[in-house]
Design a protein around this motif. Structure first.
Motif, PDB file in Angstrom:
ATOM      1  N   GLN A   1       0.000   4.032   1.193  1.00 50.54           N
ATOM      2  CA  GLN A   1      -0.108   4.678   2.499  1.00 50.54           C
ATOM      3  C   GLN A   1       1.137   4.348   3.333  1.00 50.54           C
ATOM      4  O   GLN A   1       1.730   5.218   3.960  1.00 50.54           O
ATOM      5  CB  GLN A   1      -1.358   4.128   3.210  1.00 50.54           C
ATOM      6  N   ASP A   2       1.523   3.059   3.312  1.00 47.88           N
ATOM      7  CA  ASP A   2       2.671   2.620   4.107  1.00 47.88           C
ATOM      8  C   ASP A   2       3.974   3.172   3.532  1.00 47.88           C
ATOM      9  O   ASP A   2       4.845   3.624   4.263  1.00 47.88           O
ATOM     10  CB  ASP A   2       2.737   1.089   4.133  1.00 47.88           C
TER      11      ASP A   2
ATOM     12  N   GLU B   1      -3.519   4.938  -3.213  1.00 46.15           N
ATOM     13  CA  GLU B   1      -3.162   3.714  -3.930  1.00 46.15           C
ATOM     14  C   GLU B   1      -3.148   3.980  -5.439  1.00 46.15           C
ATOM     15  O   GLU B   1      -2.219   3.627  -6.146  1.00 46.15           O
ATOM     16  CB  GLU B   1      -4.220   2.655  -3.594  1.00 46.15           C
TER      17      GLU B   1
ATOM     18  N   ASP C   1      -3.805  -7.625   4.350  1.00 50.54           N
ATOM     19  CA  ASP C   1      -2.401  -7.341   4.635  1.00 50.54           C
ATOM     20  C   ASP C   1      -1.708  -8.576   5.191  1.00 50.54           C
ATOM     21  O   ASP C   1      -0.607  -8.931   4.766  1.00 50.54           O
ATOM     22  CB  ASP C   1      -2.289  -6.213   5.673  1.00 50.54           C
TER      23      ASP C   1
ATOM     24  N   ASP D   1     -11.988   7.212  -0.634  1.00 51.45           N
ATOM     25  CA  ASP D   1     -11.212   7.140   0.598  1.00 51.45           C
ATOM     26  C   ASP D   1      -9.768   7.526   0.310  1.00 51.45           C
ATOM     27  O   ASP D   1      -9.234   7.200  -0.747  1.00 51.45           O
ATOM     28  CB  ASP D   1     -11.248   5.721   1.178  1.00 51.45           C
ATOM     29  N   GLU D   2      -9.146   8.196   1.310  1.00 50.47           N
ATOM     30  CA  GLU D   2      -7.786   8.677   1.099  1.00 50.47           C
ATOM     31  C   GLU D   2      -6.848   7.534   0.751  1.00 50.47           C
ATOM     32  O   GLU D   2      -6.004   7.633  -0.131  1.00 50.47           O
ATOM     33  CB  GLU D   2      -7.288   9.389   2.351  1.00 50.47           C
ATOM     34  N   ARG D   3      -7.022   6.424   1.449  1.00 51.33           N
ATOM     35  CA  ARG D   3      -6.164   5.265   1.253  1.00 51.33           C
ATOM     36  C   ARG D   3      -6.223   4.788  -0.196  1.00 51.33           C
ATOM     37  O   ARG D   3      -5.196   4.506  -0.815  1.00 51.33           O
ATOM     38  CB  ARG D   3      -6.673   4.168   2.182  1.00 51.33           C
ATOM     39  N   ASP D   4      -7.448   4.715  -0.716  1.00 52.74           N
ATOM     40  CA  ASP D   4      -7.608   4.213  -2.079  1.00 52.74           C
ATOM     41  C   ASP D   4      -7.103   5.221  -3.106  1.00 52.74           C
ATOM     42  O   ASP D   4      -6.512   4.842  -4.116  1.00 52.74           O
ATOM     43  CB  ASP D   4      -9.078   3.864  -2.345  1.00 52.74           C
TER      44      ASP D   4
ATOM     45  N   THR E   1     -11.777  13.191  -0.228  1.00 51.25           N
ATOM     46  CA  THR E   1     -10.340  13.370  -0.129  1.00 51.25           C
ATOM     47  C   THR E   1      -9.900  14.446  -1.108  1.00 51.25           C
ATOM     48  O   THR E   1     -10.446  14.555  -2.200  1.00 51.25           O
ATOM     49  CB  THR E   1      -9.633  12.046  -0.464  1.00 51.25           C
TER      50      THR E   1
ATOM     51  N   ARG F   1      -9.199  -5.111   5.334  1.00 50.91           N
ATOM     52  CA  ARG F   1      -7.899  -4.646   4.892  1.00 50.91           C
ATOM     53  C   ARG F   1      -6.789  -5.359   5.647  1.00 50.91           C
ATOM     54  O   ARG F   1      -5.806  -5.795   5.060  1.00 50.91           O
ATOM     55  CB  ARG F   1      -7.784  -3.144   5.159  1.00 50.91           C
TER      56      ARG F   1
ATOM     57  N   GLU G   1     -11.973  -2.086   7.674  1.00 46.98           N
ATOM     58  CA  GLU G   1     -10.634  -2.076   8.265  1.00 46.98           C
ATOM     59  C   GLU G   1     -10.157  -3.512   8.503  1.00 46.98           C
ATOM     60  O   GLU G   1      -9.030  -3.864   8.182  1.00 46.98           O
ATOM     61  CB  GLU G   1     -10.676  -1.290   9.591  1.00 46.98           C
TER      62      GLU G   1
ATOM     63  N   HIS H   1       0.815  -1.222   0.000  1.00 43.36           N
ATOM     64  CA  HIS H   1       0.000   0.000   0.000  1.00 43.36           C
ATOM     65  C   HIS H   1       0.842   1.264   0.000  1.00 43.36           C
ATOM     66  O   HIS H   1       1.839   1.354   0.705  1.00 43.36           O
ATOM     67  CB  HIS H   1      -0.910   0.022   1.227  1.00 43.36           C
TER      68      HIS H   1
END
Lengths: 226, 449
Positions: free
Chosen positions: A85-86, B344, B243, B338-341, B301, B239, B236, A83
């Motif tokens: 983000q990481d 990405e 991970d 979403d910020e994360r996506d 975002t 996810r 979450e 990711h």
């Protein structure tokens, strides 16, 4: 060049140690974040390879801790979580580059070499000083395009001196950066290697590229002695 | 809900007022008929009083008893008949009208008309009143007095009453309905407010439903909030599971691969290829699984911020390449993602740009209902025939070059899960132009949340 590896997976850690040693690095390895920070505080490394997913203290906080200690060594992060983000969090915490698992060892070595070079202020893998050419990618030294036959350890001493040619490098520093933490240090060994290097680099004795600065150490320089 | 409330209240209102109208109408009609009866009775009394005996007949003074009896066709008539049914007197008003019989004989024959009592009936358009009297003179003669009144004036009175009643009731209905509509609107306002907030949560301009609801709705709002929390936490969890899966798969893969690097057998080359295939399949499938779900509750975002962080991070990682990045995304621009996506997607696209550019990257944005983010580089570009293949959704991992295609296919997949799209064109800088389209988030809403 002395490298700190912080990786919790025993298998990958062993491979990293083996490969980096084969590439001419002195390697210390830690299995968790706390141990990693301890090593980073106690010793002066030329680079660190840090896994982001670590027990006890994750990679990000290890990086922050090292930077907080004033350590400016280049840091390469490894992450299984691809990711962004990481990666961004790692780079923002102070890492210099990232590598996503699984990776090729050659890729890791190339990145690490580039980071170490970059930290010493050299963008290209090939560093030229006068007639001397140091190819950090091939781990090779040349003089006037003729290869100089060097042992792995001799090359490491030369590389360290060339990368740090802006300043004087003490014998202790050389030992610290060329040997692992549990190595039996003997500064005479360094003197022996310096002597051999001088003969190989400058058989005629006209250039004297490795200068001795009395009471302080050595410096790679072609400037007229002053 | 509003329609249901309105419908039931309208039905109840209509039924109630209709019933009221009917009862009022009935009682008014009854009172009108009773009035007519009374009027006719009085007329018979006055005729009885005026009648003078004249042998076997009765005589009436020529002077009018009641003006309408004298006027032909006035609508008020009177006759007197003897026992045989022969008319012995009739009012002048009857001269031109034809009401003489009108079932009268039948009524007599039926014995309907009893001496000494008033009989009232409604026939056709008339009220009729009979009174039979036995005149106590020589021979006790029996006479029947009959008075007839047209119903028309009474009808007219009833009609006009009905009209006014209708108008009055209609006014009441209108007033009550108006009040009803207002009451419903006021009563349902918390529901409307709640619906608006649900929409805001869906749009991402709100995170939770909040607390300030009337007691009837507070429970529902709490439940919705719980659902939102659940959604967020399960995402979450999902996810994290991904991970962990990635971690547990990738580390052994790395170990295996590196062990193979050390081995010297030529056959192991094949194994290594297979490992590469496995690895890219795992990577691809994991990313696909992450992206395959349609996103219901997306946050908002700012791409400017995300792109800036990514570019700064990538500048560090690609320090030796000396890339010039021109970032032109308005800071206030928001996308529903979403910020994360978003990180990405932009991360993959920007990394490609850094990797394949010569020295220049330009990032720009066009706002609107759909935000168009373009990333240009001055590299070699992507051949036209490869473009669609690189973006193909559900492309098998092992058909795509690792590090190159997977990234783009994942971005395309993620973008489409947000209702967006990814496309590749040729950049004016000479290299590739990658266009990422995502639903925009209206700015006005941010003030409300």
């Amino acid at each position: 060049m002395r490298v700190l590896v912080i990786e919790d997976d025993a298998g990958l850690r062993a491979q990293l140690i083996e490969n980096l040693k084969a590439a001419g690095y002195a390697v210390d390895a830690a299995a968790d974040g706390d141990e990693g920070v301890y090593f980073g505080r106690e010793y002066d490394y030329d680079a660190a390879v840090i896994d982001l997913g670590l027990p006890k203290q994750d990679g990000i906080s290890v990086i922050k801790a090292l930077r907080g200690l004033g350590r400016s060594l280049p840091i390469l992060i490894l992450t299984a979580r691809a990711h962004w983000q990481d990666k961004v969090a790692g780079l923002e915490a102070g890492a210099d580059d990232y590598l996503t698992k699984p990776f090729h060892m050659e890729e890791l070595q190339a990145r690490l070499n580039a980071l170490v070079r970059r930290a010493a202020g050299h963008a290209s893998p090939v560093i030229s000083v006068g007639p001397f050419v140091l190819d950090t990618a091939r781990k090779q030294a040349r003089i006037d395009d003729a290869p100089i036959e060097l042992t792995a350890f001799e090359y490491r001493v030369l590389e360290y001196l060339v990368l740090n040619s802006t300043r004087v490098v003490s014998k202790t520093e050389l030992t610290d950066h060329l040997y692992e933490q549990d190595f039996d240090r003997d500064s005479n060994v360094i003197e022996v290697f310096i002597g051999r290097l001088r003969r190989k680099l400058d058989p005629d004795g006209g250039l004297n590229p490795i200068r001795t600065v009395r009471g302080q150490g050595y410096r790679f320089s072609l400037d007229a002695p002053g | 809900m509003r329609a249901r409330l309105l419908l039931t209240s309208t039905l109840v209102l209509g039924l109630g007022l209709g019933l009221t109208g009917w009862v009022l109408d009935r009682s008014f009609t009854a009172s009108v008929v009773a009035g007519a009866q009374e009027q006719l009775k009085l007329l018979i009394y006055s005729l009885l009083g005026a009648a003078e005996e004249d042998g076997p007949r009765l005589r009436f003074p020529s002077a009018p008893l009641e003006p309408r009896l004298q006027q032909p066709g006035s609508g008020l008539y009177a006759t007197v008949t003897d026992v045989s049914g022969t008319v012995i007197w009739q009012s002048r008003s009857l001269r031109l009208a034809d009401t003489s019989t009108n079932g009268f004989t039948e009524a007599l024959a039926d014995g309907l008309i009893v001496p000494g009592s008033f009989q009232f009936r409604q026939i056709d358009d008339q009220f009729e009143m009979f009174y039979r009297v036995i005149w106590e003179t020589e021979g006790d003669q029996t006479f029947t007095f009959r008075v007839i009144a047209d119903q028309a004036p009474f009808r007219a009175a009833i009609e006009s009453f009905r009209r006014e009643l209708m108008l009055g009731l209609a006014a009441v209905v209108a007033a009550l309905m108006g009040a009803q509509v207002l009451a419903i609107a006021w009563g349902l306002r918390p529901v409307a407010e709640m619906a608006a907030r649900v929409e805001a949560v869906e749009e991402g301009s709100r995170e939770r439903m909040g607390e300030d609801y009337p007691p009837e709705l507070a429970g529902l709002a709490r439940n919705i909030d719980r659902f939102i929390d659940h959604e967020v936490s399960s995402r979450e969890r999902y996810r994290r599971a991904m991970d962990d899966l990635a971690h547990s798969l990738k580390t052994p893969l790395a170990v295996l691969r590196n062990a193979l690097t050390a081995a010297r057998f030529e056959d192991l080359k094949l194994l290594r290829e297979q490992l590469d295939r496995m690895e890219s399949t795992v990577a691809h499938q994991l990313s696909r699984a992450m992206a395959a779900r349609p996103v219901v509750l997306a946050g908002r975002t700012a791409p400017a911020n995300v792109a800036q962080r990514l570019v700064k991070a990538l500048q560090t990682a690609y320090m030796t390449k000396n890339v010039t990045v021109e970032l032109a995304i308005p800071a206030e621009l928001l996308v529903r993602c979403d910020e994360r996506d978003l990180m990405e997607m932009l991360g993959n696209l920007l990394e490609n740009a850094f990797k394949y550019c010569t020295s220049q990257i330009a990032v720009a944005a066009e706002s609107g209902a759909t935000v168009r983010l373009t990333i240009d580089d001055d590299g070699l570009g992507v051949p036209v025939e490869l473009r669609l293949q690189l973006l193909a959704r559900g492309a098998r991992g092992d058909t795509v070059e690792p590090g190159h295609g997977i990234g783009l296919a994942v971005v395309a997949e993620l973008a489409s899960s947000y209702g967006g799209a990814l496309s590749i064109e040729t950049s004016p800088l000479g290299g590739a132009r990658v266009i990422l389209e995502l639903p925009g988030a209206p700015l006005a809403k941010s003030a409300a949340s």
